[in-house]
Design a protein around this motif. Structure first.
Motif, PDB file in Angstrom:
ATOM      1  N   LYS A 185       0.836  -1.203   0.000  1.00  0.00           N
ATOM      2  CA  LYS A 185       0.000   0.000   0.000  1.00  0.00           C
ATOM      3  C   LYS A 185       0.866   1.247   0.000  1.00  0.00           C
ATOM      4  O   LYS A 185       1.963   1.250   0.571  1.00  0.00           O
ATOM      5  CB  LYS A 185      -0.900   0.029   1.234  1.00  0.00           C
ATOM      6  CG  LYS A 185      -1.942  -1.066   1.181  1.00  0.00           C
ATOM      7  CD  LYS A 185      -3.162  -0.736   2.003  1.00  0.00           C
ATOM      8  CE  LYS A 185      -4.140  -1.878   1.923  1.00  0.00           C
ATOM      9  NZ  LYS A 185      -5.505  -1.456   1.724  1.00  0.00           N
TER      10      LYS A 185
ATOM     11  N   TYR B  62      -0.258  12.080   0.532  1.00  0.00           N
ATOM     12  CA  TYR B  62      -0.874  13.226   1.200  1.00  0.00           C
ATOM     13  C   TYR B  62      -0.684  14.452   0.330  1.00  0.00           C
ATOM     14  O   TYR B  62       0.450  14.833   0.048  1.00  0.00           O
ATOM     15  CB  TYR B  62      -0.216  13.471   2.563  1.00  0.00           C
ATOM     16  CG  TYR B  62      -0.063  12.212   3.365  1.00  0.00           C
ATOM     17  CD1 TYR B  62      -1.140  11.711   4.090  1.00  0.00           C
ATOM     18  CD2 TYR B  62       1.125  11.501   3.355  1.00  0.00           C
ATOM     19  CE1 TYR B  62      -1.016  10.535   4.809  1.00  0.00           C
ATOM     20  CE2 TYR B  62       1.260  10.318   4.070  1.00  0.00           C
ATOM     21  CZ  TYR B  62       0.179   9.845   4.793  1.00  0.00           C
ATOM     22  OH  TYR B  62       0.305   8.677   5.491  1.00  0.00           O
TER      23      TYR B  62
ATOM     24  N   LYS C 170      -5.847  16.407   0.946  1.00  0.00           N
ATOM     25  CA  LYS C 170      -6.416  15.153   0.466  1.00  0.00           C
ATOM     26  C   LYS C 170      -5.485  14.008   0.823  1.00  0.00           C
ATOM     27  O   LYS C 170      -4.284  14.184   0.995  1.00  0.00           O
ATOM     28  CB  LYS C 170      -6.604  15.214  -1.056  1.00  0.00           C
ATOM     29  CG  LYS C 170      -7.741  16.109  -1.470  1.00  0.00           C
ATOM     30  CD  LYS C 170      -7.871  16.201  -2.964  1.00  0.00           C
ATOM     31  CE  LYS C 170      -6.790  17.080  -3.560  1.00  0.00           C
ATOM     32  NZ  LYS C 170      -6.910  17.239  -5.021  1.00  0.00           N
ATOM     33  N   TYR C 171      -6.059  12.848   0.935  1.00  0.00           N
ATOM     34  CA  TYR C 171      -5.325  11.672   1.375  1.00  0.00           C
ATOM     35  C   TYR C 171      -5.736  10.525   0.466  1.00  0.00           C
ATOM     36  O   TYR C 171      -6.922  10.309   0.239  1.00  0.00           O
ATOM     37  CB  TYR C 171      -5.714  11.403   2.826  1.00  0.00           C
ATOM     38  CG  TYR C 171      -5.277  10.099   3.424  1.00  0.00           C
ATOM     39  CD1 TYR C 171      -3.971   9.651   3.288  1.00  0.00           C
ATOM     40  CD2 TYR C 171      -6.165   9.326   4.149  1.00  0.00           C
ATOM     41  CE1 TYR C 171      -3.578   8.455   3.857  1.00  0.00           C
ATOM     42  CE2 TYR C 171      -5.770   8.127   4.735  1.00  0.00           C
ATOM     43  CZ  TYR C 171      -4.478   7.703   4.584  1.00  0.00           C
ATOM     44  OH  TYR C 171      -4.092   6.522   5.157  1.00  0.00           O
ATOM     45  N   PHE C 172      -4.782   9.825  -0.101  1.00  0.00           N
ATOM     46  CA  PHE C 172      -5.085   8.719  -0.999  1.00  0.00           C
ATOM     47  C   PHE C 172      -4.393   7.458  -0.505  1.00  0.00           C
ATOM     48  O   PHE C 172      -3.224   7.517  -0.089  1.00  0.00           O
ATOM     49  CB  PHE C 172      -4.587   9.009  -2.417  1.00  0.00           C
ATOM     50  CG  PHE C 172      -5.177  10.250  -3.038  1.00  0.00           C
ATOM     51  CD1 PHE C 172      -6.364  10.193  -3.744  1.00  0.00           C
ATOM     52  CD2 PHE C 172      -4.549  11.469  -2.900  1.00  0.00           C
ATOM     53  CE1 PHE C 172      -6.908  11.331  -4.314  1.00  0.00           C
ATOM     54  CE2 PHE C 172      -5.083  12.616  -3.459  1.00  0.00           C
ATOM     55  CZ  PHE C 172      -6.263  12.548  -4.175  1.00  0.00           C
ATOM     56  N   VAL C 173      -5.084   6.345  -0.547  1.00  0.00           N
ATOM     57  CA  VAL C 173      -4.483   5.049  -0.258  1.00  0.00           C
ATOM     58  C   VAL C 173      -4.491   4.246  -1.546  1.00  0.00           C
ATOM     59  O   VAL C 173      -5.557   3.928  -2.077  1.00  0.00           O
ATOM     60  CB  VAL C 173      -5.241   4.297   0.842  1.00  0.00           C
ATOM     61  CG1 VAL C 173      -4.532   2.981   1.151  1.00  0.00           C
ATOM     62  CG2 VAL C 173      -5.361   5.141   2.086  1.00  0.00           C
ATOM     63  N   LEU C 174      -3.315   3.923  -2.064  1.00  0.00           N
ATOM     64  CA  LEU C 174      -3.193   3.148  -3.285  1.00  0.00           C
ATOM     65  C   LEU C 174      -2.779   1.724  -2.937  1.00  0.00           C
ATOM     66  O   LEU C 174      -1.858   1.521  -2.147  1.00  0.00           O
ATOM     67  CB  LEU C 174      -2.127   3.749  -4.204  1.00  0.00           C
ATOM     68  CG  LEU C 174      -2.474   5.027  -4.987  1.00  0.00           C
ATOM     69  CD1 LEU C 174      -2.576   6.214  -4.057  1.00  0.00           C
ATOM     70  CD2 LEU C 174      -1.414   5.295  -6.046  1.00  0.00           C
ATOM     71  N   THR C 175      -3.458   0.746  -3.511  1.00  0.00           N
ATOM     72  CA  THR C 175      -3.050  -0.647  -3.373  1.00  0.00           C
ATOM     73  C   THR C 175      -2.326  -1.049  -4.646  1.00  0.00           C
ATOM     74  O   THR C 175      -2.892  -0.949  -5.738  1.00  0.00           O
ATOM     75  CB  THR C 175      -4.269  -1.549  -3.154  1.00  0.00           C
ATOM     76  OG1 THR C 175      -5.041  -1.019  -2.086  1.00  0.00           O
ATOM     77  CG2 THR C 175      -3.827  -2.971  -2.822  1.00  0.00           C
ATOM     78  N   LEU C 176      -1.080  -1.470  -4.488  1.00  0.00           N
ATOM     79  CA  LEU C 176      -0.247  -1.798  -5.650  1.00  0.00           C
ATOM     80  C   LEU C 176      -0.153  -3.303  -5.827  1.00  0.00           C
ATOM     81  O   LEU C 176      -0.203  -4.060  -4.851  1.00  0.00           O
ATOM     82  CB  LEU C 176       1.154  -1.211  -5.458  1.00  0.00           C
ATOM     83  CG  LEU C 176       1.187   0.316  -5.445  1.00  0.00           C
ATOM     84  CD1 LEU C 176       1.837   0.797  -4.174  1.00  0.00           C
ATOM     85  CD2 LEU C 176       1.924   0.843  -6.644  1.00  0.00           C
TER      86      LEU C 176
ATOM     87  N   ILE D  85       2.509   8.977 -10.187  1.00  0.00           N
ATOM     88  CA  ILE D  85       1.060   9.162 -10.106  1.00  0.00           C
ATOM     89  C   ILE D  85       0.725  10.387  -9.245  1.00  0.00           C
ATOM     90  O   ILE D  85      -0.122  11.208  -9.594  1.00  0.00           O
ATOM     91  CB  ILE D  85       0.385   7.895  -9.544  1.00  0.00           C
ATOM     92  CG1 ILE D  85       0.468   6.767 -10.564  1.00  0.00           C
ATOM     93  CG2 ILE D  85      -1.058   8.170  -9.153  1.00  0.00           C
ATOM     94  CD1 ILE D  85       0.003   5.424 -10.050  1.00  0.00           C
TER      95      ILE D  85
ATOM     96  N   LEU E 224      -2.494  13.208  -9.085  1.00  0.00           N
ATOM     97  CA  LEU E 224      -3.184  13.544  -7.836  1.00  0.00           C
ATOM     98  C   LEU E 224      -2.953  14.972  -7.375  1.00  0.00           C
ATOM     99  O   LEU E 224      -3.696  15.487  -6.548  1.00  0.00           O
ATOM    100  CB  LEU E 224      -2.760  12.562  -6.738  1.00  0.00           C
ATOM    101  CG  LEU E 224      -3.006  11.080  -7.045  1.00  0.00           C
ATOM    102  CD1 LEU E 224      -2.487  10.213  -5.921  1.00  0.00           C
ATOM    103  CD2 LEU E 224      -4.482  10.800  -7.285  1.00  0.00           C
TER     104      LEU E 224
ATOM    105  N   GLU F 131       0.531  -6.665   3.787  1.00  0.00           N
ATOM    106  CA  GLU F 131      -0.848  -6.653   3.262  1.00  0.00           C
ATOM    107  C   GLU F 131      -0.899  -6.837   1.760  1.00  0.00           C
ATOM    108  O   GLU F 131      -0.978  -5.876   1.021  1.00  0.00           O
ATOM    109  CB  GLU F 131      -1.585  -5.384   3.641  1.00  0.00           C
ATOM    110  CG  GLU F 131      -2.705  -5.685   4.641  1.00  0.00           C
ATOM    111  CD  GLU F 131      -3.678  -4.530   4.725  1.00  0.00           C
ATOM    112  OE1 GLU F 131      -4.873  -4.788   4.562  1.00  0.00           O
ATOM    113  OE2 GLU F 131      -3.240  -3.414   4.967  1.00  0.00           O
TER     114      GLU F 131
END
Lengths: 83, 83
Positions: free
Chosen positions: B2, B6, B40-46, B62, B67, B83
């Protein structure tokens, strides 16, 4: 002292904004991304009169009562020393 | 793996959303807060196919190209193992 609060949608809640970004990334050939979720991020600057415990309580209360919609969102936060 | 991204407004850019929250907090007697800024806050699953270096490059690209609006915003990110 600064506090950082991260508010995200609960896992069970659909995130159309994140999906839109994900779709855009796929069209842009960023194929390695499996999922993307968007949340909110707040930086709070606290007065120097608060000690660490009081600051933690204050920030937690603000995050819970003001910054988060408890029906669909959850939050985490951490305090940063200095500045 | 992940990645957490920010995105915040640059310090020199006015943040009316943060100010609105700050004013609301003042009316609610949270007097210890000196400033609040929203980002803004982004959670990316790679995907697992990426190693740490490739993932870092991918996420940075990215964040920079998709973003963040480089005129008014800046970003930080970190990768999370597991994870």
């Amino acid at each position: 002292m600064k506090a950082h609060v991260y508010v995200t949608l609960k896992r069970t809640v659909l995130d159309p904004q994140g999906q839109a970004i994900h779709n855009a990334l796929k069209k842009m050939q960023y194929a390695e991304i499996e999922d993307i979720r968007q949340g909110k991020y707040f930086v709070l600057t606290l007065g120097d009169s608060l000690d660490a415990v009081a600051a933690k309580n204050e920030v937690e209360r603000i995050a819970r009562e003001v910054l988060t919609n408890p029906v669909i969102e959850e939050f985490t936060f951490h305090l940063e020393d200095g500045e």
